[in-house]
Design an enzyme around this catalytic site. Structure first.
Site, PDB file in Angstrom:
ATOM      1  N   GLU A 112       1.176  -1.182   0.336  1.00  0.00           N
ATOM      2  CA  GLU A 112      -0.035  -0.232  -0.049  1.00  0.00           C
ATOM      3  C   GLU A 112       0.844   1.377  -0.154  1.00  0.00           C
ATOM      4  OE1 GLU A 112      -3.202  -0.038   3.068  1.00  0.00           O
ATOM      5  OE2 GLU A 112      -3.770  -1.424   2.475  1.00  0.00           O
ATOM      6  N   GLU A 170      -4.730  -8.955   0.208  1.00  0.00           N
ATOM      7  CA  GLU A 170      -5.518  -8.703   1.498  1.00  0.00           C
ATOM      8  C   GLU A 170      -7.216  -8.484   1.132  1.00  0.00           C
ATOM      9  OE1 GLU A 170      -4.315  -5.264   4.556  1.00  0.00           O
ATOM     10  OE2 GLU A 170      -2.714  -5.450   3.758  1.00  0.00           O
TER      11      GLU A 170
END
Length: 339
Positions: free
Chosen positions: A35, A233
């Site tokens: 991220e 995720e």
């Protein structure tokens, strides 16, 4: 200066060189960042963390240096002749316009440009979108880059992606004029839109829309050379899970089973339609601590009981997931709304 510094890019590359040398014989899949857009967005775009400075110039510089660092690490890995792959784990927000009207579609396209394509395009295609250069120049956003850096990015794209997906993002055209003394922010071009009747996870305030996995998969297939990728995720954080504990002391988290079932369904559907998606990973195996809210929201298949010396106990979802792993049969009912 953190990732605003080109020196940090070099330090990161030197760090990667040491790690490759030590572990290349046992590690075959490498990822430069998880991220990479998040920190600078919270700090320099939305000013939610120290130093609470809204500065789109710094935000874009951080983006560029993380892209550049990834390209340098990919180049280093290949020059050393190591076996394996180098990728990056992104958290693109699957973005939908409020309507099919041109102004709403434009709002969604620009949101996508600033929050998704700013990393997807250079990492996979080796170049930033021209629209991004145009808008940054239009709003006098200053960031440093060179032709040599752009060439290095073009020549060293990643081998695969990890994709973190939790909820969709919906936007509409702005309904108010931008204050002329407010520094430029991409929100100049959009406003958030809440879909009436949407399914929600009230603990996080996040919409539940399992189809985002399928839509992202088709986009990667069609727009990003069908690069290898996996869901890195996916999960559901719930507050006060102890209220769902049964007489045997097991948390009955059927909501998590439904969440995983629906998202995994769309992952498998995307694979059937040719997406190079090679895995679906949960966030998370156990409840985990958050730097923002400690253990407030629980994500795990395994409970961590803070009141009982951090005892680990399987939730209902753990038994279900074990059976799914062993039988490899997914049985679920999905409302027509979500098919």
């Amino acid at each position: 200066g953190g990732w605003a510094s080109k020196h940090v890019v070099e330090l990161f590359t030197r760090y990667a060189e040491k790690v490759f040398a030590r572990y290349h014989h046992v590690v075959k899949r490498w990822f430069t960042f998880n991220e990479p857009i998040v920190v600078q967005t919270r700090v320099y775009l939305d000013a939610l963390r120290w130093p609470y400075e809204q500065n789109t110039h710094t935000w874009m510089q951080w983006n560029h240096h993380k892209v550049l660092a990834t390209a340098k690490v990919v180049k280093l890995f290949r020059e050393k002749g190591y076996s394996g792959s180098v990728g990056c784990i992104l958290n693109p927000e699957v973005t939908y316009p409020r309507s099919r009207a041109a102004h709403d579609i434009k709002a969604a396209e620009i949101y996508d440009l600033f929050y998704n394509r700013v990393f997807l395009d250079p990492l996979v295609h080796g170049r930033y979108p021209q629209e991004l250069f145009t808008l940054l120049e239009k709003h006098q956003v200053r960031w440093e880059y060179s032709d040599d850096e752009l060439a290095l990015i073009a020549e060293n794209t990643v081998d695969e992606l990890g994709i973190n997906l939790y909820y969709p993002h919906r936007v509409k055209a702005p309904s108010r004029a931008w204050h002329p003394e407010t520094p430029f922010h991409p929100a100049y071009y959009y406003e958030p839109f809440d879909l009436p009747g949407r399914r929600m996870n009230p603990s996080r305030g996040w919409e539940i829309a399992p189809r985002i996995i399928y839509d992202m998969a088709m986009r990667i297939k069609n727009d990003y050379r069908n690069i290898d990728w996996f869901v890195a995720e996916s999960g559901m954080g719930v507050e006060n899970e102890g209220q769902y504990r049964n007489r045997d002391g097991i948390i009955e988290d059927s909501y998590r089973i439904n969440f995983i079932s629906e998202h995994l369904y769309y992952t498998l559907l995307a694979r059937e339609e040719g997406a190079n998606c090679h895995g679906y990973m949960l966030w998370a195996f156990t409840d985990n601590v958050s730097p923002m809210n400690a253990f407030k929201n629980r994500y795990g298949l395994i409970e961590i009981d803070l009141a009982d010396n951090r005892a680990r106990r399987p939730k209902k979802s753990a038994s279900w997931f074990r059976q799914l792993r062993d039988k490899r049969v997914l049985t679920l009912t999905i409302d027509d709304e979500w098919k």
